[in-house]
Design a protein around this motif. Sequence first.
Motif, PDB file in Angstrom:
ATOM      1  N   LYS A  55      59.773  26.477  65.681  1.00 57.46           N
ATOM      2  CA  LYS A  55      60.587  27.123  64.652  1.00 57.46           C
ATOM      3  C   LYS A  55      61.830  26.289  64.359  1.00 57.46           C
ATOM      4  O   LYS A  55      62.213  26.087  63.201  1.00 57.46           O
ATOM      5  CB  LYS A  55      60.996  28.521  65.120  1.00 57.46           C
ATOM      6  CG  LYS A  55      61.843  29.278  64.110  1.00 57.46           C
ATOM      7  CD  LYS A  55      62.231  30.659  64.628  1.00 57.46           C
ATOM      8  CE  LYS A  55      63.272  30.536  65.713  1.00 57.46           C
ATOM      9  NZ  LYS A  55      63.777  31.880  66.148  1.00 57.46           N
ATOM     10  N   ARG A  56      62.453  25.773  65.399  1.00 55.58           N
ATOM     11  CA  ARG A  56      63.681  24.996  65.216  1.00 55.58           C
ATOM     12  C   ARG A  56      63.390  23.633  64.581  1.00 55.58           C
ATOM     13  O   ARG A  56      64.153  23.156  63.740  1.00 55.58           O
ATOM     14  CB  ARG A  56      64.391  24.836  66.558  1.00 55.58           C
ATOM     15  CG  ARG A  56      64.742  26.179  67.176  1.00 55.58           C
ATOM     16  CD  ARG A  56      65.601  26.067  68.394  1.00 55.58           C
ATOM     17  NE  ARG A  56      65.817  27.393  68.995  1.00 55.58           N
ATOM     18  CZ  ARG A  56      66.742  27.680  69.876  1.00 55.58           C
ATOM     19  NH1 ARG A  56      67.561  26.723  70.292  1.00 55.58           N
ATOM     20  NH2 ARG A  56      66.863  28.898  70.371  1.00 55.58           N
ATOM     21  N   PHE A 111      62.902  23.996  60.825  1.00 56.09           N
ATOM     22  CA  PHE A 111      64.156  24.054  60.075  1.00 56.09           C
ATOM     23  C   PHE A 111      64.644  22.646  59.746  1.00 56.09           C
ATOM     24  O   PHE A 111      65.071  22.354  58.630  1.00 56.09           O
ATOM     25  CB  PHE A 111      65.234  24.786  60.902  1.00 56.09           C
ATOM     26  CG  PHE A 111      65.273  26.269  60.662  1.00 56.09           C
ATOM     27  CD1 PHE A 111      65.782  26.786  59.476  1.00 56.09           C
ATOM     28  CD2 PHE A 111      64.818  27.150  61.610  1.00 56.09           C
ATOM     29  CE1 PHE A 111      65.827  28.146  59.261  1.00 56.09           C
ATOM     30  CE2 PHE A 111      64.860  28.518  61.408  1.00 56.09           C
ATOM     31  CZ  PHE A 111      65.363  29.015  60.222  1.00 56.09           C
ATOM     32  N   SER A 131      66.627  22.503  56.151  1.00 58.51           N
ATOM     33  CA  SER A 131      67.350  23.773  56.018  1.00 58.51           C
ATOM     34  C   SER A 131      68.596  23.778  56.909  1.00 58.51           C
ATOM     35  O   SER A 131      68.577  23.249  58.028  1.00 58.51           O
ATOM     36  CB  SER A 131      66.442  24.947  56.413  1.00 58.51           C
ATOM     37  OG  SER A 131      65.299  24.987  55.580  1.00 58.51           O
ATOM     38  N   GLN A 132      69.612  24.376  56.392  1.00 51.12           N
ATOM     39  CA  GLN A 132      70.835  24.545  57.178  1.00 51.12           C
ATOM     40  C   GLN A 132      70.687  25.798  58.051  1.00 51.12           C
ATOM     41  O   GLN A 132      70.109  26.792  57.632  1.00 51.12           O
ATOM     42  CB  GLN A 132      72.033  24.697  56.235  1.00 51.12           C
ATOM     43  CG  GLN A 132      73.371  24.831  56.948  1.00 51.12           C
ATOM     44  CD  GLN A 132      74.525  24.864  55.955  1.00 51.12           C
ATOM     45  OE1 GLN A 132      74.407  24.353  54.845  1.00 51.12           O
ATOM     46  NE2 GLN A 132      75.618  25.471  56.353  1.00 51.12           N
ATOM     47  N   TYR A 133      71.184  25.758  59.271  1.00 48.46           N
ATOM     48  CA  TYR A 133      71.054  26.928  60.130  1.00 48.46           C
ATOM     49  C   TYR A 133      72.302  27.083  61.000  1.00 48.46           C
ATOM     50  O   TYR A 133      73.062  26.135  61.214  1.00 48.46           O
ATOM     51  CB  TYR A 133      69.797  26.845  60.995  1.00 48.46           C
ATOM     52  CG  TYR A 133      69.873  25.839  62.135  1.00 48.46           C
ATOM     53  CD1 TYR A 133      70.262  26.229  63.412  1.00 48.46           C
ATOM     54  CD2 TYR A 133      69.547  24.505  61.931  1.00 48.46           C
ATOM     55  CE1 TYR A 133      70.340  25.310  64.451  1.00 48.46           C
ATOM     56  CE2 TYR A 133      69.610  23.588  62.959  1.00 48.46           C
ATOM     57  CZ  TYR A 133      70.010  23.992  64.232  1.00 48.46           C
ATOM     58  OH  TYR A 133      70.081  23.078  65.240  1.00 48.46           O
ATOM     59  N   LYS A 134      72.484  28.306  61.481  1.00 53.33           N
ATOM     60  CA  LYS A 134      73.594  28.619  62.380  1.00 53.33           C
ATOM     61  C   LYS A 134      73.161  29.776  63.264  1.00 53.33           C
ATOM     62  O   LYS A 134      72.657  30.780  62.778  1.00 53.33           O
ATOM     63  CB  LYS A 134      74.839  29.000  61.580  1.00 53.33           C
ATOM     64  CG  LYS A 134      75.999  29.507  62.435  1.00 53.33           C
ATOM     65  CD  LYS A 134      77.181  29.880  61.558  1.00 53.33           C
ATOM     66  CE  LYS A 134      78.320  30.422  62.396  1.00 53.33           C
ATOM     67  NZ  LYS A 134      79.493  30.797  61.552  1.00 53.33           N
ATOM     68  N   TYR A 135      73.341  29.639  64.562  1.00 53.99           N
ATOM     69  CA  TYR A 135      73.045  30.756  65.453  1.00 53.99           C
ATOM     70  C   TYR A 135      73.882  30.638  66.723  1.00 53.99           C
ATOM     71  O   TYR A 135      74.430  29.575  67.035  1.00 53.99           O
ATOM     72  CB  TYR A 135      71.550  30.859  65.766  1.00 53.99           C
ATOM     73  CG  TYR A 135      70.973  29.725  66.585  1.00 53.99           C
ATOM     74  CD1 TYR A 135      70.526  28.564  65.963  1.00 53.99           C
ATOM     75  CD2 TYR A 135      70.852  29.830  67.974  1.00 53.99           C
ATOM     76  CE1 TYR A 135      69.976  27.536  66.701  1.00 53.99           C
ATOM     77  CE2 TYR A 135      70.303  28.794  68.715  1.00 53.99           C
ATOM     78  CZ  TYR A 135      69.875  27.643  68.070  1.00 53.99           C
ATOM     79  OH  TYR A 135      69.339  26.618  68.795  1.00 53.99           O
ATOM     80  N   ASN A 182      75.602  24.863  64.790  1.00 57.03           N
ATOM     81  CA  ASN A 182      75.502  24.701  63.342  1.00 57.03           C
ATOM     82  C   ASN A 182      74.727  23.419  63.049  1.00 57.03           C
ATOM     83  O   ASN A 182      75.052  22.354  63.588  1.00 57.03           O
ATOM     84  CB  ASN A 182      76.892  24.603  62.707  1.00 57.03           C
ATOM     85  CG  ASN A 182      77.599  25.936  62.669  1.00 57.03           C
ATOM     86  OD1 ASN A 182      77.440  26.708  61.739  1.00 57.03           O
ATOM     87  ND2 ASN A 182      78.403  26.215  63.700  1.00 57.03           N
ATOM     88  N   ARG A 201      72.803  20.984  59.883  1.00 58.41           N
ATOM     89  CA  ARG A 201      72.619  20.733  58.443  1.00 58.41           C
ATOM     90  C   ARG A 201      72.015  19.351  58.228  1.00 58.41           C
ATOM     91  O   ARG A 201      72.229  18.434  59.034  1.00 58.41           O
ATOM     92  CB  ARG A 201      73.945  20.856  57.698  1.00 58.41           C
ATOM     93  CG  ARG A 201      75.013  19.858  58.096  1.00 58.41           C
ATOM     94  CD  ARG A 201      76.302  20.143  57.329  1.00 58.41           C
ATOM     95  NE  ARG A 201      76.788  21.479  57.589  1.00 58.41           N
ATOM     96  CZ  ARG A 201      77.662  22.122  56.802  1.00 58.41           C
ATOM     97  NH1 ARG A 201      78.109  21.530  55.701  1.00 58.41           N
ATOM     98  NH2 ARG A 201      78.074  23.323  57.113  1.00 58.41           N
ATOM     99  N   TYR A 245      69.383  14.624  60.549  1.00 53.73           N
ATOM    100  CA  TYR A 245      69.959  15.950  60.774  1.00 53.73           C
ATOM    101  C   TYR A 245      71.135  15.837  61.736  1.00 53.73           C
ATOM    102  O   TYR A 245      71.087  15.063  62.708  1.00 53.73           O
ATOM    103  CB  TYR A 245      68.895  16.874  61.390  1.00 53.73           C
ATOM    104  CG  TYR A 245      69.036  18.304  60.968  1.00 53.73           C
ATOM    105  CD1 TYR A 245      68.524  18.761  59.759  1.00 53.73           C
ATOM    106  CD2 TYR A 245      69.688  19.227  61.776  1.00 53.73           C
ATOM    107  CE1 TYR A 245      68.650  20.085  59.370  1.00 53.73           C
ATOM    108  CE2 TYR A 245      69.817  20.552  61.406  1.00 53.73           C
ATOM    109  CZ  TYR A 245      69.299  20.980  60.199  1.00 53.73           C
ATOM    110  OH  TYR A 245      69.429  22.280  59.817  1.00 53.73           O
ATOM    111  N   SER A 253      73.925  18.159  64.071  1.00 54.17           N
ATOM    112  CA  SER A 253      74.199  19.485  64.641  1.00 54.17           C
ATOM    113  C   SER A 253      75.512  19.435  65.413  1.00 54.17           C
ATOM    114  O   SER A 253      75.846  18.430  66.046  1.00 54.17           O
ATOM    115  CB  SER A 253      73.071  19.921  65.586  1.00 54.17           C
ATOM    116  OG  SER A 253      71.843  20.035  64.909  1.00 54.17           O
TER     117      SER A 253
END
Length: 248
Positions: free
Chosen positions: A84-85, A88, A93-97, A110, A112, A119, A121
């Motif tokens: 899944k990661r 992204f 895709s941009q993600y944040k968790y 974070n 992007r 990529y 992070s």
Amino acid sequence: AEQASQTLQFNHEILQSSVQHIQQGISVLDKDLTMLAWNERYLELFEYPEGFIQVGTPIEAILRANAHRGLFGDVNDIEAEIEKRIAFMRSGSQYKYVRKQSDQRTIEINGRPLPGGGYVSTYADISDYIRIQEELTEAKQELEARVKKRTEQLENARVAADKANISKTKFLAAAGHDLMQPFNAAILYASMLKQRAEKDIHQGSLGDISEGLMQSLNSAESLLSTLLDMTKLESGVLKVNHTLFSIG
């Protein structure tokens, strides 16, 4: 050209120094999602074994190692979580968790995409922020509980005061009623005394005394009657009759 090369080298060193000293961990992947660059804070945050992170290390291997060390928390399917990661990152895709690690630290991540592929992070340890937030929540809950308890205490005090006021009104009504009886008897005796004094030879002095006694008792009776009326008003027995009248 030499001056431009020196300027470029100087800017690169400044950038490298700045990246190394910021509080966030940073990792940069190339377009094939293999490790390209990182800073020391990144290595410190996740306590990677010496030599494990190298240029060209696939992100998949890093994620799998982190998952087996418990850094993903409680997950049922590690491979699905890794895929899944990576999906992204592949899709740009941009993600944040935020994740809670097995060492009780809370890390905010974070990610992007980079304009030319790849990529980046960033990783921030927000454990202190989460702890303060939890303490504020606990303090708020404690304050609400104290306010609720105090409100209940005030309500109980108000009910008790209302009951005491009702008891006082009943007591005054009963006392006023009971006091009227001896006063009425006293007035009767004073009246008899006055009648007899009129036949006595000293009727002048006895008459004055009996007259003064009558006036005093009548005044006391009037005051007690007023008191009884007030208790009747408080208890609701006596209803107020509003009327219009001319002041003139």
